[in-house]
Design a protein around this motif. Structure first.
Motif, PDB file in Angstrom:
ATOM      1  N   VAL A  39       0.862  -1.185  -0.031  1.00 41.31           N
ATOM      2  CA  VAL A  39       0.033   0.086  -0.028  1.00 41.31           C
ATOM      3  C   VAL A  39       0.827   1.273   0.174  1.00 41.31           C
ATOM      4  O   VAL A  39       1.769   1.337   0.712  1.00 41.31           O
ATOM      5  CB  VAL A  39      -0.869   0.157   1.287  1.00 41.31           C
ATOM      6  CG1 VAL A  39      -1.703   1.302   1.315  1.00 41.31           C
ATOM      7  CG2 VAL A  39      -1.809  -1.108   1.226  1.00 41.31           C
ATOM      8  N   LYS A  40       0.846   2.415  -0.824  1.00 33.71           N
ATOM      9  CA  LYS A  40       1.147   3.596  -0.734  1.00 33.71           C
ATOM     10  C   LYS A  40      -0.016   4.623  -0.875  1.00 33.71           C
ATOM     11  O   LYS A  40      -1.042   4.389  -1.297  1.00 33.71           O
ATOM     12  CB  LYS A  40       2.090   3.745  -2.050  1.00 33.71           C
ATOM     13  CG  LYS A  40       3.254   2.672  -1.903  1.00 33.71           C
ATOM     14  CD  LYS A  40       4.025   2.816  -0.449  1.00 33.71           C
ATOM     15  CE  LYS A  40       4.976   4.160  -0.431  1.00 33.71           C
ATOM     16  NZ  LYS A  40       5.818   3.968   0.623  1.00 33.71           N
ATOM     17  N   VAL A  41       0.570   5.734  -0.512  1.00 38.48           N
ATOM     18  CA  VAL A  41      -0.609   6.960  -0.387  1.00 38.48           C
ATOM     19  C   VAL A  41      -0.159   7.903  -1.517  1.00 38.48           C
ATOM     20  O   VAL A  41       1.157   8.192  -1.488  1.00 38.48           O
ATOM     21  CB  VAL A  41      -0.596   7.590   1.123  1.00 38.48           C
ATOM     22  CG1 VAL A  41      -1.610   8.788   0.846  1.00 38.48           C
ATOM     23  CG2 VAL A  41      -0.843   6.503   2.039  1.00 38.48           C
ATOM     24  N   LEU A  42      -1.126   8.545  -2.214  1.00 44.42           N
ATOM     25  CA  LEU A  42      -0.791   9.386  -3.054  1.00 44.42           C
ATOM     26  C   LEU A  42      -1.461  10.868  -2.691  1.00 44.42           C
ATOM     27  O   LEU A  42      -2.658  10.918  -2.291  1.00 44.42           O
ATOM     28  CB  LEU A  42      -1.483   9.239  -4.325  1.00 44.42           C
ATOM     29  CG  LEU A  42      -1.252  10.055  -5.836  1.00 44.42           C
ATOM     30  CD1 LEU A  42      -0.043  10.319  -6.286  1.00 44.42           C
ATOM     31  CD2 LEU A  42      -2.249   9.766  -6.566  1.00 44.42           C
ATOM     32  N   GLY A  43      -0.633  11.738  -2.555  1.00 52.42           N
ATOM     33  CA  GLY A  43      -1.138  12.969  -2.116  1.00 52.42           C
ATOM     34  C   GLY A  43      -1.456  13.948  -3.333  1.00 52.42           C
ATOM     35  O   GLY A  43      -2.406  13.437  -3.913  1.00 52.42           O
ATOM     36  N   MET A  51       8.913   7.491  -4.773  1.00 51.94           N
ATOM     37  CA  MET A  51       8.764   7.372  -3.299  1.00 51.94           C
ATOM     38  C   MET A  51       7.318   7.104  -3.148  1.00 51.94           C
ATOM     39  O   MET A  51       6.918   5.982  -2.221  1.00 51.94           O
ATOM     40  CB  MET A  51       9.113   8.620  -2.599  1.00 51.94           C
ATOM     41  CG  MET A  51       8.153   9.699  -2.723  1.00 51.94           C
ATOM     42  SD  MET A  51       8.832  11.095  -1.799  1.00 51.94           S
ATOM     43  CE  MET A  51       9.066  10.379  -0.082  1.00 51.94           C
ATOM     44  N   ALA A  52       6.131   7.287  -3.905  1.00 51.05           N
ATOM     45  CA  ALA A  52       4.944   7.023  -3.715  1.00 51.05           C
ATOM     46  C   ALA A  52       4.560   5.879  -4.785  1.00 51.05           C
ATOM     47  O   ALA A  52       3.090   5.340  -4.534  1.00 51.05           O
ATOM     48  CB  ALA A  52       3.903   8.149  -3.860  1.00 51.05           C
ATOM     49  N   ASP A  53       5.235   5.288  -5.311  1.00 52.33           N
ATOM     50  CA  ASP A  53       4.823   4.134  -6.322  1.00 52.33           C
ATOM     51  C   ASP A  53       4.640   2.926  -5.753  1.00 52.33           C
ATOM     52  O   ASP A  53       5.254   2.672  -4.697  1.00 52.33           O
ATOM     53  CB  ASP A  53       5.943   4.102  -7.468  1.00 52.33           C
ATOM     54  CG  ASP A  53       5.367   3.376  -8.567  1.00 52.33           C
ATOM     55  OD1 ASP A  53       4.348   3.254  -8.851  1.00 52.33           O
ATOM     56  OD2 ASP A  53       6.198   2.637  -9.441  1.00 52.33           O
ATOM     57  N   THR A  54       3.820   2.035  -6.209  1.00 49.49           N
ATOM     58  CA  THR A  54       3.537   0.705  -5.654  1.00 49.49           C
ATOM     59  C   THR A  54       2.956  -0.463  -7.121  1.00 49.49           C
ATOM     60  O   THR A  54       2.240   0.473  -7.622  1.00 49.49           O
ATOM     61  CB  THR A  54       2.445   0.695  -4.621  1.00 49.49           C
ATOM     62  OG1 THR A  54       2.364  -0.606  -4.068  1.00 49.49           O
ATOM     63  CG2 THR A  54       1.373   1.407  -4.917  1.00 49.49           C
ATOM     64  N   THR A  55       3.208  -1.692  -6.734  1.00 56.75           N
ATOM     65  CA  THR A  55       2.408  -2.431  -7.758  1.00 56.75           C
ATOM     66  C   THR A  55       1.089  -2.892  -7.016  1.00 56.75           C
ATOM     67  O   THR A  55       0.325  -3.612  -7.694  1.00 56.75           O
ATOM     68  CB  THR A  55       3.396  -3.535  -8.044  1.00 56.75           C
ATOM     69  OG1 THR A  55       3.669  -4.190  -6.846  1.00 56.75           O
ATOM     70  CG2 THR A  55       4.209  -3.109  -8.766  1.00 56.75           C
ATOM     71  N   GLY A  56       0.960  -2.496  -5.760  1.00 59.21           N
ATOM     72  CA  GLY A  56      -0.501  -2.807  -4.905  1.00 59.21           C
ATOM     73  C   GLY A  56      -1.319  -1.623  -4.929  1.00 59.21           C
ATOM     74  O   GLY A  56      -1.769  -1.270  -6.010  1.00 59.21           O
ATOM     75  N   LEU A  58      -2.861   2.025  -4.303  1.00 59.84           N
ATOM     76  CA  LEU A  58      -2.475   3.212  -4.016  1.00 59.84           C
ATOM     77  C   LEU A  58      -3.682   3.957  -3.764  1.00 59.84           C
ATOM     78  O   LEU A  58      -4.826   3.792  -4.218  1.00 59.84           O
ATOM     79  CB  LEU A  58      -2.144   4.003  -5.558  1.00 59.84           C
ATOM     80  CG  LEU A  58      -1.398   5.207  -5.652  1.00 59.84           C
ATOM     81  CD1 LEU A  58      -0.147   5.112  -4.625  1.00 59.84           C
ATOM     82  CD2 LEU A  58      -1.302   5.848  -6.716  1.00 59.84           C
ATOM     83  N   ILE A  59      -3.515   4.702  -2.487  1.00 58.86           N
ATOM     84  CA  ILE A  59      -4.469   5.504  -1.771  1.00 58.86           C
ATOM     85  C   ILE A  59      -4.591   6.841  -1.829  1.00 58.86           C
ATOM     86  O   ILE A  59      -3.465   7.544  -1.587  1.00 58.86           O
ATOM     87  CB  ILE A  59      -4.525   4.926  -0.202  1.00 58.86           C
ATOM     88  CG1 ILE A  59      -4.943   3.261  -0.157  1.00 58.86           C
ATOM     89  CG2 ILE A  59      -5.649   5.754   0.540  1.00 58.86           C
ATOM     90  CD1 ILE A  59      -4.537   2.767   1.322  1.00 58.86           C
ATOM     91  N   SER A  60      -5.698   7.596  -2.283  1.00 59.61           N
ATOM     92  CA  SER A  60      -5.810   9.049  -2.148  1.00 59.61           C
ATOM     93  C   SER A  60      -6.696   9.235  -0.699  1.00 59.61           C
ATOM     94  O   SER A  60      -7.697   8.695  -0.724  1.00 59.61           O
ATOM     95  CB  SER A  60      -6.433   9.581  -3.468  1.00 59.61           C
ATOM     96  OG  SER A  60      -6.934  10.686  -3.077  1.00 59.61           O
ATOM     97  N   LEU A  61      -6.187  10.231  -0.124  1.00 60.05           N
ATOM     98  CA  LEU A  61      -7.125  10.595   1.124  1.00 60.05           C
ATOM     99  C   LEU A  61      -8.118  11.943   0.737  1.00 60.05           C
ATOM    100  O   LEU A  61      -8.457  12.457   1.671  1.00 60.05           O
ATOM    101  CB  LEU A  61      -6.099  10.911   2.305  1.00 60.05           C
ATOM    102  CG  LEU A  61      -5.096   9.640   2.571  1.00 60.05           C
ATOM    103  CD1 LEU A  61      -4.268  10.200   3.806  1.00 60.05           C
ATOM    104  CD2 LEU A  61      -6.108   8.541   2.940  1.00 60.05           C
ATOM    105  N   ALA A  62      -8.025  12.448  -0.628  1.00 61.25           N
ATOM    106  CA  ALA A  62      -8.729  13.351  -0.723  1.00 61.25           C
ATOM    107  C   ALA A  62     -10.372  13.409  -0.530  1.00 61.25           C
ATOM    108  O   ALA A  62     -10.942  14.398  -0.239  1.00 61.25           O
ATOM    109  CB  ALA A  62      -8.574  13.878  -2.274  1.00 61.25           C
ATOM    110  N   GLY A 112       1.147  15.321   2.884  1.00 64.58           N
ATOM    111  CA  GLY A 112       2.136  14.945   1.938  1.00 64.58           C
ATOM    112  C   GLY A 112       3.534  16.026   1.830  1.00 64.58           C
ATOM    113  O   GLY A 112       4.635  15.513   2.025  1.00 64.58           O
ATOM    114  N   ALA A 113       3.066  17.221   2.261  1.00 67.54           N
ATOM    115  CA  ALA A 113       4.251  18.118   2.510  1.00 67.54           C
ATOM    116  C   ALA A 113       5.122  17.695   3.683  1.00 67.54           C
ATOM    117  O   ALA A 113       6.209  17.745   3.823  1.00 67.54           O
ATOM    118  CB  ALA A 113       3.683  19.735   2.472  1.00 67.54           C
ATOM    119  N   VAL A 114       4.250  17.478   4.689  1.00 72.91           N
ATOM    120  CA  VAL A 114       4.973  17.164   6.071  1.00 72.91           C
ATOM    121  C   VAL A 114       5.669  15.915   5.985  1.00 72.91           C
ATOM    122  O   VAL A 114       6.923  15.848   6.511  1.00 72.91           O
ATOM    123  CB  VAL A 114       3.943  16.760   7.073  1.00 72.91           C
ATOM    124  CG1 VAL A 114       4.380  16.177   8.387  1.00 72.91           C
ATOM    125  CG2 VAL A 114       3.270  18.416   7.561  1.00 72.91           C
TER     126      VAL A 114
END
Length: 414
Positions: A39-43, A51-56, A58-62, A112-114
């Protein structure tokens, strides 16, 4: 879930996943993580590497419910993991409050900035992550935990590079709102930099110098101040006769007000207006942080190779950031002089130029910005951070099964 092609903001990265999730609750985030990953998070997509890439997954928190909860004493605000700085700034300003600083672009997500220690500018202003007093995240096993300033591991968890979990909420320090003015000057002479570099870099709440390294002079000075500027030249630079864009030759209608008239803090600190929504960027970016006292050395090093990197470069921005105590911050325990490169959107031309910049800055202990393009090998990057081994131990504690790992993190963590 979507099967559409997912890219970052600049379009130079096509993510390896075919599953982009947009959860609408923290519980849904926990379920996605508990399923086992990767799992990775996309800001907001403003990183320029994998750094946010994944083959699994991808989560957006928007899609999380917007949160902007003020503490009763009005010294902090709790926000959700998907909120953007521009939106938060407007909410705070309506309450007569402000953040200590903002980045150039207000469209980036707070979380993402943090996570990457993104920053604004100012001799007394640390990066945006330094405002965090509590962080809430979903660990690799799906449990939700909260770390507060002063707790063991907190200073390692704030700038986390996506390695510890999914950040669902943050608590940030706030302060009373203020009005600022912005001024732009053209053609700052090299002699003025040599004689007054500290005075110039400290002459405002936020100061940015722009150059293309094709001249010994600085192309533009952007000053963001509370006080008005006297009429006339500024250390030999001339007041810009019309609004400017940071990139020479670009139209300035999307830049923030440069009239010198006072305005709300969140309409002056960024370089770009919030109502301008960039859908993509025809650029690549790199950035390096060196000790503040080596500013002139860094300028000399870049001017020496300016003609070699010029074909790849749109503009370079020079700024200062105050020291902090966050383990993986490029500003960890040292006041910093940052050199931010906006390149053309051509990786074949840009990467050799990046390597030349890194070679020129190598004697100055440069730390690359985590979310930008760099070619420095992972072992060298690790050596710049005295608490890196402690961070690796924290990663094993929060994500023992590697749910949030990807090749970029594997290379970095070793």
């Amino acid at each position: 879930m979507s099967d559409a092609r997912v890219t970052n903001w600049a379009g130079n990265i096509v993510f390896s996943t075919s599953a982009l999730h947009r959860p609408t609750s923290v519980e849904q985030v926990q379920d996605l993580v508990a399923a086992g990953g990767p799992v990775k998070v996309l800001g907001s997509g403003h990183s320029f590497n994998r750094m946010a890439d994944t083959t699994g997954d991808l989560i957006s928190l928007a899609g999380l419910p917007r949160i902007a909860e003020l503490d009763p004493d009005r010294t902090s605000v709790r926000v959700d993991g998907g909120i953007r700085y521009g939106d938060l700034a407007e909410l705070l300003h309506a309450e007569g409050l402000a953040l200590h600083n903002l980045a150039s672009l207000p469209h980036i997500s707070v979380a993402g900035a943090v996570a990457t220690a993104t920053h604004g500018s100012g001799r007394q202003h640390a990066n945006l992550a330094a405002a965090v007093s509590a962080i809430e995240l979903v660990r690799g096993d799906g449990t939700l935990v909260t770390l507060r300033r002063g707790a063991p591991g907190f200073a390692g968890a704030v700038v986390h590079l996506g390695a510890l979990g999914v950040v669902t909420a943050l608590t940030l320090d706030v302060e009373p709102a203020d009005e600022l003015r912005q001024y732009v000057y053209d053609d700052l002479p090299r002699a003025a930099i040599e004689a007054h570099v500290d005075e110039i870099l400290d002459d405002g709440c936020s100061v940015s110098l722009f150059t293309t390294w094709t001249s010994p002079d600085i192309s533009m000075v952007w000053l963001k101040r509370r006080e008005s500027m006297p009429a006339g030249d500024y250390h030999g630079a001339r007041r810009a006769p019309e609004p400017r864009h940071p990139v020479p030759g670009m139209p300035a209608q999307n830049s923030t007000d440069q009239s010198g008239e006072p305005g709300p803090w969140h309409t002056r600190l960024p370089h770009f207006r919030m109502e301008f929504t960039p859908s993509s960027g025809e650029e690549l970016q790199s950035e390096y942080h060196v000790p503040r006292q080596r500013a002139l050395d860094a300028i000399d090093a870049l001017q020496a190779i300016g003609h070699r990197i010029a074909p790849a470069l749109q503009v370079c921005e020079l700024r200062t950031i105050a020291a902090d105590d966050l383990w993986l911050s490029p500003n960890y325990r040292r006041d910093t002089f940052a050199l931010h490169f906006t390149w053309i959107a051509d990786a074949d031309t840009v990467l050799p130029a990046v390597a030349q910049v890194e070679q020129a800055l190598a004697p100055l202990d440069p730390r690359p910005h985590w979310g930008k393009i760099y070619t420095t090998d992972p072992a060298t990057v690790r050596a710049h951070y005295e608490r890196f081994d402690d961070f690796v131990a924290l990663v094993h504690e929060f994500d023992p099964y590697g749910v949030f790992r990807n090749p970029w993190l594997d290379d970095l963590l070793g």
